[in-house]
Design a protein around this motif. Sequence first.
Motif, PDB file in Angstrom:
ATOM      1  N   LEU A 141      -6.569 -26.677   5.262  1.00 57.03           N
ATOM      2  CA  LEU A 141      -6.088 -25.642   4.343  1.00 57.03           C
ATOM      3  C   LEU A 141      -5.275 -24.595   5.088  1.00 57.03           C
ATOM      4  N   THR A 142      -4.062 -24.367   4.604  1.00 53.94           N
ATOM      5  CA  THR A 142      -3.197 -23.321   5.125  1.00 53.94           C
ATOM      6  C   THR A 142      -2.916 -22.330   4.003  1.00 53.94           C
ATOM      7  N   VAL A 143      -3.000 -21.044   4.306  1.00 49.08           N
ATOM      8  CA  VAL A 143      -2.782 -20.002   3.304  1.00 49.08           C
ATOM      9  C   VAL A 143      -1.708 -19.051   3.816  1.00 49.08           C
ATOM     10  N   ILE A 144      -0.683 -18.838   3.001  1.00 51.72           N
ATOM     11  CA  ILE A 144       0.407 -17.913   3.332  1.00 51.72           C
ATOM     12  C   ILE A 144       0.517 -16.898   2.205  1.00 51.72           C
ATOM     13  N   ARG A 145       0.466 -15.623   2.540  1.00 52.60           N
ATOM     14  CA  ARG A 145       0.590 -14.571   1.531  1.00 52.60           C
ATOM     15  C   ARG A 145       2.000 -13.980   1.575  1.00 52.60           C
ATOM     16  N   TYR A 146       2.568 -13.810   0.393  1.00 53.82           N
ATOM     17  CA  TYR A 146       3.912 -13.239   0.256  1.00 53.82           C
ATOM     18  C   TYR A 146       3.804 -11.926  -0.517  1.00 53.82           C
ATOM     19  N   THR A 147       4.068 -10.818   0.169  1.00 50.11           N
ATOM     20  CA  THR A 147       4.000  -9.498  -0.438  1.00 50.11           C
ATOM     21  C   THR A 147       5.401  -8.908  -0.513  1.00 50.11           C
ATOM     22  N   PRO A 148       5.801  -8.358  -1.665  1.00 49.78           N
ATOM     23  CA  PRO A 148       7.152  -7.790  -1.781  1.00 49.78           C
ATOM     24  C   PRO A 148       7.440  -6.765  -0.689  1.00 49.78           C
ATOM     25  N   GLY A 149       8.582  -6.913  -0.050  1.00 47.20           N
ATOM     26  CA  GLY A 149       9.016  -5.958   0.955  1.00 47.20           C
ATOM     27  C   GLY A 149       8.383  -6.117   2.319  1.00 47.20           C
ATOM     28  N   ARG A 150       7.580  -7.176   2.516  1.00 50.47           N
ATOM     29  CA  ARG A 150       6.922  -7.385   3.797  1.00 50.47           C
ATOM     30  C   ARG A 150       7.153  -8.820   4.264  1.00 50.47           C
ATOM     31  N   PRO A 151       7.023  -9.062   5.563  1.00 50.23           N
ATOM     32  CA  PRO A 151       7.139 -10.440   6.044  1.00 50.23           C
ATOM     33  C   PRO A 151       5.994 -11.286   5.504  1.00 50.23           C
ATOM     34  N   ALA A 152       6.227 -12.569   5.404  1.00 50.48           N
ATOM     35  CA  ALA A 152       5.160 -13.489   5.023  1.00 50.48           C
ATOM     36  C   ALA A 152       4.022 -13.401   6.028  1.00 50.48           C
ATOM     37  N   ALA A 153       2.787 -13.529   5.545  1.00 47.57           N
ATOM     38  CA  ALA A 153       1.613 -13.422   6.415  1.00 47.57           C
ATOM     39  C   ALA A 153       0.869 -14.754   6.409  1.00 47.57           C
ATOM     40  N   LEU A 154       0.762 -15.377   7.573  1.00 51.65           N
ATOM     41  CA  LEU A 154       0.008 -16.616   7.704  1.00 51.65           C
ATOM     42  C   LEU A 154      -1.469 -16.256   7.847  1.00 51.65           C
ATOM     43  N   MET A 155      -2.247 -16.497   6.788  1.00 55.06           N
ATOM     44  CA  MET A 155      -3.646 -16.101   6.752  1.00 55.06           C
ATOM     45  C   MET A 155      -4.557 -17.153   7.378  1.00 55.06           C
ATOM     46  N   LEU A 156      -4.298 -18.420   7.094  1.00 54.90           N
ATOM     47  CA  LEU A 156      -5.053 -19.536   7.638  1.00 54.90           C
ATOM     48  C   LEU A 156      -4.083 -20.650   7.972  1.00 54.90           C
ATOM     49  N   PHE A 157      -4.431 -21.439   8.996  1.00 56.59           N
ATOM     50  CA  PHE A 157      -3.623 -22.610   9.314  1.00 56.59           C
ATOM     51  C   PHE A 157      -4.539 -23.782   9.632  1.00 56.59           C
ATOM     52  N   ASN A 158      -4.403 -24.862   8.863  1.00 54.56           N
ATOM     53  CA  ASN A 158      -5.131 -26.106   9.116  1.00 54.56           C
ATOM     54  C   ASN A 158      -6.639 -25.871   9.200  1.00 54.56           C
ATOM     55  N   ASP A 159      -7.161 -25.030   8.325  1.00 51.71           N
ATOM     56  CA  ASP A 159      -8.579 -24.700   8.351  1.00 51.71           C
ATOM     57  C   ASP A 159      -9.393 -25.849   7.755  1.00 51.71           C
ATOM     58  N   LEU A 160     -10.434 -26.276   8.474  1.00 51.31           N
ATOM     59  CA  LEU A 160     -11.254 -27.417   8.066  1.00 51.31           C
ATOM     60  C   LEU A 160     -12.688 -27.006   7.761  1.00 51.31           C
TER      61      LEU A 160
END
Length: 215
Positions: A178-197
Amino acid sequence: MARRLRRAPRRPAGPARRLTRHAEATADETGLTEAGRRQAELLGERLAGAGLAAVHHGPLARAAETARIVAERAGGVPAQVAEEAGDYLPYLPGREELPAESADATLERLAGFPAEEREPGPALARTAQQRFTGPADGDEVRHELVVTHAFLAAWLVRDALDAPPWRWIGLNHANTGLTVIRYTPGRPAALMLFNDLGHLPEELRWTGFPAELRL
């Protein structure tokens, strides 16, 4: 008298896009193995409280079956096919972009993929970025899941990190990681999780991942 600092106005949280690679497939890739079905069930149970609005999936059988199982276990979330979530090479680098020591081997490996995975790939990747990245319209906080393949998952992670285009190469993804990326207006994308098992027991982890990189 000390002056109180004013807090900056809060911005909408923005959508959290969840990416996963399909579950473990059979040798002929026409469906999932028994272990793969269990991986998909466990991912769906993990996401049951995430408030998913939609599950998008690539057109191939292994992605479609994974999405169907996840959507059912996550509470009957709508699942819909998306060609741009398919299995293809998202970007073909030039030799000058790659590390000199590995450029020849990398280019030879990429050239070995069939034309139907290489030629339409860059255009599909652009469409995937337009559809699956960035803040949602308006003030809505929207959570979605994209059930895709290792290459597109790597491409969207690379995009979130603003890394060079060729850097999708080498970003591996295990089945139902599981990978989670958050997109907030006016801010860079935030990688919250990557390849979480974390949703998988030890015996179901790391399938589809290079053996030498398993933890």
